[in-house]
Design a protein around this motif. Structure first.
Motif, short mmCIF file in Angstrom:
data_model
loop_
_atom_site.label_atom_id
_atom_site.label_comp_id
_atom_site.label_asym_id
_atom_site.label_seq_id
_atom_site.Cartn_x
_atom_site.Cartn_y
_atom_site.Cartn_z
N VAL A 215 0.86 -1.19 0.00
CA VAL A 215 0.00 0.00 0.00
C VAL A 215 0.89 1.23 0.00
O VAL A 215 1.82 1.34 0.80
CB VAL A 215 -0.96 0.01 1.21
CG1 VAL A 215 -1.72 1.33 1.27
CG2 VAL A 215 -1.93 -1.16 1.13
N ASN A 216 0.59 2.14 -0.90
CA ASN A 216 1.40 3.32 -1.14
C ASN A 216 0.65 4.58 -0.70
O ASN A 216 -0.56 4.70 -0.90
CB ASN A 216 1.72 3.41 -2.64
CG ASN A 216 2.75 4.47 -2.95
OD1 ASN A 216 3.69 4.68 -2.19
ND2 ASN A 216 2.59 5.15 -4.08
N LEU A 217 1.37 5.50 -0.08
CA LEU A 217 0.83 6.81 0.32
C LEU A 217 1.74 7.85 -0.30
O LEU A 217 2.96 7.83 -0.07
CB LEU A 217 0.83 6.91 1.85
CG LEU A 217 0.17 8.15 2.47
CD1 LEU A 217 -1.34 8.14 2.25
CD2 LEU A 217 0.47 8.20 3.96
N TRP A 218 1.19 8.80 -1.09
CA TRP A 218 2.07 9.72 -1.79
C TRP A 218 1.36 11.05 -2.06
O TRP A 218 0.14 11.16 -1.98
CB TRP A 218 2.52 9.12 -3.12
CG TRP A 218 1.42 9.03 -4.15
CD1 TRP A 218 0.51 8.03 -4.30
CD2 TRP A 218 1.11 10.01 -5.15
NE1 TRP A 218 -0.34 8.30 -5.33
CE2 TRP A 218 0.00 9.52 -5.88
CE3 TRP A 218 1.67 11.24 -5.51
CZ2 TRP A 218 -0.57 10.22 -6.93
CZ3 TRP A 218 1.11 11.94 -6.57
CH2 TRP A 218 0.00 11.43 -7.27
N ASN A 219 2.18 12.05 -2.38
CA ASN A 219 1.64 13.34 -2.83
C ASN A 219 2.77 14.13 -3.49
O ASN A 219 3.92 13.71 -3.52
CB ASN A 219 1.01 14.11 -1.68
CG ASN A 219 -0.25 14.84 -2.12
OD1 ASN A 219 -0.32 15.34 -3.26
ND2 ASN A 219 -1.24 14.91 -1.25
N THR A 220 2.41 15.30 -3.97
CA THR A 220 3.37 16.13 -4.71
C THR A 220 4.08 17.11 -3.78
O THR A 220 3.66 17.33 -2.63
CB THR A 220 2.65 16.93 -5.80
OG1 THR A 220 1.71 17.83 -5.19
CG2 THR A 220 1.91 15.99 -6.75
#
Length: 257
Positions: A215-220
């Motif tokens: 499970v991946n959690l990301w943002n810019t």
């Protein structure tokens, strides 16, 4: 309160299944704190049901074929995406960041399902997206717990293509990064995939301790930085540990390599 026969049978079955080496009748009696007659009676029932088998030459007891069949049937019948949805949606809500679940396919991490944050430029987090294993947090989480021989066979001739100035481009550098993944319990992507993206990912383990998804959690960079994402690492690993628990999974500690 008298312990039921079912509870005693489950306790004995767990003892046999968790043993590092097959146990003899005497060892089962000693470790179960049950009487010889009770252990004998329960073993008879479990063997009749093929939940336990007796190795006649070694005179010890192991899990039977039916026990393994139940495990395989349960594991094969689970829809991983469905089990992950609630946790992923809650993670997106609690953190305000994009979430996705990915699996390994050859040399790539492939997104199965994704939930975009309210502030998202869209498109990136789509199902079916494929990214090289070495550039993304999900890819690192998927391979960090591979047995060393399997890892060396897979990455001995792997091409570490550079995507950004931060991309890991050597096998030694990749190994060192994965050691951090095993130590922390989650992987990081510090603008290694795209210059404008930070990410963290944690593995999901099956019942034999293999990583089957991440499970991946990301943002810019406009919305967060690496430290901001890592503040949510505990929430992320709680989600992946719960999904692992639902499918009977758990990590196998392989030490350092």
């Amino acid at each position: 309160m008298q312990v039921s026969m079912i509870s005693k049978a489950l306790s004995l079955l767990s003892l046999i299944g968790q043993a590092n080496q097959p146990l003899t009748f005497s060892e089962l009696v000693t470790q179960s704190d049950l009487s010889k007659s009770t252990v004998h009676r329960i073993l008879g029932i479990l063997m009749d049901e093929e939940m336990v088998q007796c190795h006649s030459r070694m005179k010890c007891y192991l899990l039977g074929q039916r026990a393994f069949d139940i495990l395989r049937q349960a594991y094969g019948g689970y829809d991983l995406q469905s089990l992950a949805v609630d946790g992923m949606m809650q993670l997106q809500k609690d953190t305000g960041h994009n979430t996705s679940i990915a699996v390994i396919d050859g040399d790539f991490a492939v997104v199965l399902r994704a939930f975009d944050a309210n502030k998202s430029f869209g498109g990136y987090n789509r199902p079916g997206l494929r990214e090289p294993l070495h550039v993304c947090a999900a890819g690192k989480a998927l391979v960090a717990h591979m047995p060393p021989p399997l890892f060396e066979a897979k990455f001995g001739n792997y091409e570490f293509l550079r995507r950004t100035p931060q991309t890991l481009t050597t096998l030694d550098g990749f190994r060192n990064d994965l050691a951090g993944v095993r130590r922390r319990g989650y992987a990081t992507c510090n603008r290694e995939e795209y210059e404008y993206v930070f990410g963290i990912a944690a593995p999901i383990f099956n019942f034999v301790g293999e990583v089957i998804a991440a499970v991946n959690l990301w943002n810019t960079v406009d919305e967060t930085d690496m430290s901001g994402l890592e503040e949510h690492a505990a929430k992320l690993t709680t989600v992946t540990q719960e999904i692992s628990r639902l499918i009977g999974g758990g990590a196998v500690l392989r030490g350092s390599w």
